[in-house]
Each structure stands twice: as C-alpha cells, then as structure tokens.
Write a protein that holds these residues in place. Structure first.
Motif, PDB file in Angstrom:
ATOM      1  N   UNK A 366      57.756  85.774  53.962  1.00 30.22           N
ATOM      2  CA  UNK A 366      56.866  84.746  53.425  1.00 30.22           C
ATOM      3  C   UNK A 366      57.584  83.405  53.488  1.00 30.22           C
ATOM      4  N   UNK A 367      56.880  82.399  53.950  1.00 29.40           N
ATOM      5  CA  UNK A 367      57.488  81.078  54.059  1.00 29.40           C
ATOM      6  C   UNK A 367      57.676  80.493  52.664  1.00 29.40           C
ATOM      7  N   UNK A 368      58.927  80.209  52.358  1.00 33.18           N
ATOM      8  CA  UNK A 368      59.207  79.635  51.032  1.00 33.18           C
ATOM      9  C   UNK A 368      59.199  78.121  51.130  1.00 33.18           C
ATOM     10  N   UNK A 369      58.532  77.460  50.195  1.00 33.21           N
ATOM     11  CA  UNK A 369      58.577  75.997  50.224  1.00 33.21           C
ATOM     12  C   UNK A 369      60.007  75.498  50.030  1.00 33.21           C
ATOM     13  N   UNK A 370      60.365  74.445  50.734  1.00 33.70           N
ATOM     14  CA  UNK A 370      61.696  73.860  50.603  1.00 33.70           C
ATOM     15  C   UNK A 370      61.584  72.498  49.933  1.00 33.70           C
ATOM     16  N   UNK A 371      62.650  72.080  49.323  1.00 31.79           N
ATOM     17  CA  UNK A 371      62.653  70.764  48.678  1.00 31.79           C
ATOM     18  C   UNK A 371      63.890  69.990  49.090  1.00 31.79           C
ATOM     19  N   UNK A 372      63.696  68.718  49.397  1.00 29.50           N
ATOM     20  CA  UNK A 372      64.828  67.860  49.712  1.00 29.50           C
ATOM     21  C   UNK A 372      65.111  67.032  48.472  1.00 29.50           C
ATOM     22  N   UNK A 373      66.360  67.014  48.052  1.00 34.78           N
ATOM     23  CA  UNK A 373      66.655  66.280  46.833  1.00 34.78           C
ATOM     24  C   UNK A 373      67.239  64.914  47.168  1.00 34.78           C
ATOM     25  N   UNK A 374      66.753  63.924  46.455  1.00 32.12           N
ATOM     26  CA  UNK A 374      67.147  62.543  46.717  1.00 32.12           C
ATOM     27  C   UNK A 374      67.992  62.066  45.548  1.00 32.12           C
ATOM     28  N   UNK A 375      69.271  61.920  45.766  1.00 31.99           N
ATOM     29  CA  UNK A 375      70.164  61.440  44.707  1.00 31.99           C
ATOM     30  C   UNK A 375      70.139  62.355  43.493  1.00 31.99           C
ATOM     31  N   UNK A 376      70.865  62.017  42.487  1.00 32.04           N
ATOM     32  CA  UNK A 376      70.841  62.768  41.240  1.00 32.04           C
ATOM     33  C   UNK A 376      71.338  64.187  41.408  1.00 32.04           C
ATOM     34  N   UNK A 377      70.962  65.019  40.465  1.00 36.02           N
ATOM     35  CA  UNK A 377      71.448  66.399  40.487  1.00 36.02           C
ATOM     36  C   UNK A 377      70.646  67.232  41.479  1.00 36.02           C
TER      37      UNK A 377
END
Ligand SMILES: *[C@@H]1O[C@H](CO)[C@@H](O)[C@H](O)[C@H]1NC(C)=O
Ligand SMILES: *[C@@H]1O[C@H](CO)[C@@H](O)[C@H](O)[C@H]1NC(C)=O
Ligand SMILES: *[C@@H]1O[C@H](CO)[C@@H](O)[C@H](O)[C@H]1NC(C)=O
Ligand SMILES: *[C@@H]1O[C@H](CO)[C@@H](O)[C@H](O)[C@H]1NC(C)=O
Length: 422
Positions: A366-377
């Motif tokens: 199953x394709x898992x959603x990915x997240x790109x984190x911008x700065x911070x933790x």
C-alpha cells in the motif's frame, strides 16, 4: 544506463495498452492481462507486449548537430482495425507506427524454401498450393509514415486531433499541422519566430488539441502564458482567440520568477472545459471562460522556494514536469523530486505525496503518504528538505482513462500502481 531512462508514458484510449518511450529511442508497449476467473480479486497486470526501436541517432550535416534518438512523446490513435497505431517523436521526426499481431505463417512456396532461399528451378517438378500454418503469436511493429524535415527546432509536443485525420507537432517556435496520409507537406499554424532572433523572449513549451472541438488548440509558453487558438479564424493562428495569464505577485518577484513561471506541460481536461498547466512549483487549473487567473492553484513542492539558487546551479530548475488528470477530471497528478509524486483532489482539496519505490511496488503493498519537513523538528517518517535526492525526479506519469491505475516513470523504472479491488 542512460539509454534506459524513460522519457514518456501513455495509456491508449481504453487503458488496456501502455506505451513508454526512452532515451535510447525504444518504444515498449505493455498489455493488460485478461482478468482470470480463478483469481477474481486480482486485477489484470501489465506485461510487455512489444518492444521496438522507433528512432535512431542521426547527424545533421548542414548544422553539424547530433540528433538524439530520445522519444519525446508518444500518442495513440484510436483503434480502427485489428492493428494498433501510435505516433512517436524525437526532436525532429514524427513516425506513425503500426503494431499488429501475427499467429499464422504461409508455408509451401513454389520458388523458395521455408527459409526464404530461392529453390533451384530444376528441382521444382510440381506446383504446390501454399497454406497458412499456425505459429506462436508474434507482435510486429512497422513504420507506416515518417514525417520529417518540418522542424528547425526541437519538437516538444504532438497531439492527435479529434477528427483523427490530422495531428500537430510543436517545437520551440512553430506549430505544424499534418494530415496522417501526407508526409511531404505540413501546414504551419503558429510561428512566433521574430524576424531578428536577438529579440526572442518567449518559446513554445507545449501544445494540445481540444478533446472534442477539432478547430481549437492551446499552447503554453516559457513566460507562463497560455494561448487558445481557433483554426477557423485564420489559417495562421498567430493571433490567439484567448490569452490566459496570471498577473505576478510583486512581493514574490525574484531573479528566478521568470524561470519558475515557465509552463512545462498543458493538458485539456477530458470534459474540455478546463486546462491544467504545470510550472516549476505549482499546478494550475484554468476555466476556458476565465482568462485573467486560474480557478485553482496547487503547490507541488513549495518548500523548494528557498532552494531555488542551488536548483539553478544544478540545472534542476529547468526540469520539465508533466501533469495528468484522472478519468473524471477530479484528481490531478504530477511529479516532484526524491521519486515523490503528488495528487490533488479538486473536490475535497486534499493532497498527498506518494513515493515510487521498489518496496511500494511489491504486490499488495500500500502506498504510504510521505511528508517533507521544512525546518524545525523532524518527526519520524518525515524527510527533511535537505536530504531530498534531486537526481530522482518523476517527470512523466499517466493515469488510466477510466480506472484508478497510474503509471509513474522514475528514471529507468516504470511503476504501475492500482487500486485495491474491494
Ligand atoms: C486499447 O488497446 C486495447 C488492446 O488491448 C484495444 O482492445 C482497444 O481497442 C484500444 N482502445 C482504443 C480506443 O484504441
Ligand atoms: C507530395 O507527394 C505527392 C505524391 O508523391 C505529390 O503528388 C505532391 O506533389 C507532393 N507535394 C509536395 C508539396 O511536394
Ligand atoms: C508567493 O509566495 C508564497 C510563498 O512564499 C506562495 O504561497 C504564494 O502562492 C506565492 N504567490 C504567487 C502568486 O505565486
Ligand atoms: C478518477 O477517475 C476515475 C475514472 O472516472 C474514477 O473512477 C476515480 O474514482 C477517480 N479517482 C478518484 C481518486 O477520485
């Protein structure tokens, strides 16, 4: 190998066939297996149906220029008989290919033997009647027409007209209209070449016919504008009938503004009511009846806004991302970096980042959603902007015309993802 890099992906009009073109000039056609009765929960998979060399490297002696064999675009023609037809193009030459099946072969010639060698006439003592014998299925691709010598610049688009008798090919400065039957003549329908090339400020980046109105087409430009032309108004469509442009937000103005506003792809919705454009950071949807701004703007990877300087230095800022609609025009898909691609649901306004990877392409994964984190933790499962791999780019994708099946080209890998059944 760089020759294996996929340069275009296209489903046929019912989605049973999928064609890819690559940098090495090859076309590979995949066919969807028939659904098996024993495994009703498994959808038909796509298997290789035919592979052929469409274009070869050439040399232009007049200009001392290498002409790459890379396939820039493939477009299917609707099926009219047992064979399939498709157009493929490199920078200069469009070819019409016929792909057909053969499962019988003639045997029992009189003047030659089964291998095609001529028989010694003195040995021929009686006449035979040739017969057709069954053989293993063979798929043959034969070039039916070659449309050459009409483009001085690089062809970026081909589009089959809804009259199915003509198609157009667009390069940086001109658009030509062809009849499928005539290869030695085309009509120039757009020419934006200035008399003095030093005054050149804008190039054509993509072009497409309206899906239902055979007189209408659009083309996009490196200045972020779209022109809609009507061939009924004049033979040479230098004067557009509609001009779509969004005024720039002065607060966002920078050295890169013009580069990132260049449109890399333009697509009519299946309904013909909307056009979608992709620029470096966004996808926009325009209503044909509203020229002064898009009705929807989706951020593809806004976190790159602060990275434009390095993306300029490594040339990524010139990448040409394509965009596609799903079958009902309700969802938009387009690519990004790090083998990520994005989907935007126009109704719910939800968006998702997905990743094309071997792990995800295992059956039933199953394709898992990915997240790109911008700065911070950075949270677990998130990836930081600084660790994105800019050499893994998804430029070409395709959506099955009536089902939730997508094809995603990630460098030299083709991924096909489909909805789970039930
Ligand atoms: C697409 O390809 C399939 C072959 O598997 C064919 O049956 C179908 O007619 C094609 N569709 C069109 C519209 O050409
Ligand atoms: C194209 O070829 C056809 C058939 O060979 C010929 O009759 C016609 O004059 C040619 N047209 C041009 C513009 O060369
Ligand atoms: C201006 O930049 C911001 C983010 O920095 C972005 O959200 C906005 O859409 C941009 N405006 C335009 C017109 O591109
Ligand atoms: C996209 O279009 C197809 C074909 O109309 C439809 O079946 C599907 O539900 C749509 N996908 C989504 C996610 O809405």
């Amino acid at each position: 190998f760089s020759a294996d890099i996929i340069s275009t992906v296209e489903f046929n009009h019912t989605g049973e066939l999928l064609a890819t073109g690559d940098k090495g000039g090859r076309v590979v056609i995949f066919q969807r297996e028939q659904e098996s009765k024993n495994q009703p929960h498994r959808r038909g998979e796509y298997n290789v149906y035919s592979t052929f060399q469409s274009h070869e490297p050439e040399f232009d002696y007049l200009k001392s220029l290498e002409i790459e064999e890379k396939i820039n675009k493939i477009r299917w023609l609707p099926q009219q008989n047992a064979a399939y037809f498709l157009l493929s193009t490199n920078d200069k030459t469009v070819k019409l290919w016929k792909v057909s099946e053969r499962d019988k072969r003639p045997e029992g010639y009189n003047l030659k033997d089964e291998d095609g060698r001529l028989r010694d006439p003195s040995m021929i003592t009686m006449l035979r009647v040739p017969v057709l014998r069954p053989m293993d299925l063979m798929v043959e691709a034969t070039p039916r027409r070659v449309f050459a010598n009409a483009h001085t610049y690089h062809i970026n688009s081909i589009s089959v007209n809804s009259d199915y008798e003509t198609y157009m090919s667009a390069d940086d400065l001109r658009i030509n209209l062809w009849n499928f039957e005539i290869t030695n003549q085309s009509f120039n329908i757009v020419d934006i070449k200035p008399a003095n090339m030093e005054e050149l400020t804008e190039v054509i980046t993509a072009a497409e016919f309206h899906p239902h109105h055979c007189n209408t087409f659009v083309y996009s430009s490196s200045k972020g504008t779209i022109r809609l032309c009507d061939m009924r108004a004049a033979a040479l469509c230098d004067r557009h009938s509609k001009f779509f442009e969004e005024p720039e937000d002065p607060s966002n103005r920078s050295f890169f503004s013009e580069i990132i506003s260049s449109i890399s792809d333009v697509k009519f919705s299946h309904s013909g009511r909307y056009i979608m454009t992709r620029d470096y950071l966004t996808v926009k949807v325009w209503d044909l009846n509203m020229e002064n701004r898009p009705i929807e703007t989706y951020q593809v990877h806004d976190y790159l806004r602060s990275k434009l300087c390095s993306l300029y230095e490594n040339d990524c800022i010139f990448d040409k991302f394509e965009c596609v609609w799903n079958g009902s025009d309700s969802v938009i898909m387009t690519g990004s970096y790090n083998n990520f691609f994005r989907m935007f649901d126009r109704n719910t306004k939800r968006d998702v980042t997905l990743e094309a990877s071997r792990e995800n392409s295992k059956p039933r994964a199953i394709l898992k959603p990915r997240k790109v984190c911008v700065g911070g933790k950075r949270r677990k499962d998130e990836i930081s902007v600084d660790s994105l791999d800019f050499s893994k780019k998804i430029l070409h994708t395709a959506w099955h015309p009536s089902e939730n099946i997508i094809a995603v080209a990630a460098t030299n890998n083709l991924y096909i993802f489909q909805d789970k059944v039930n």
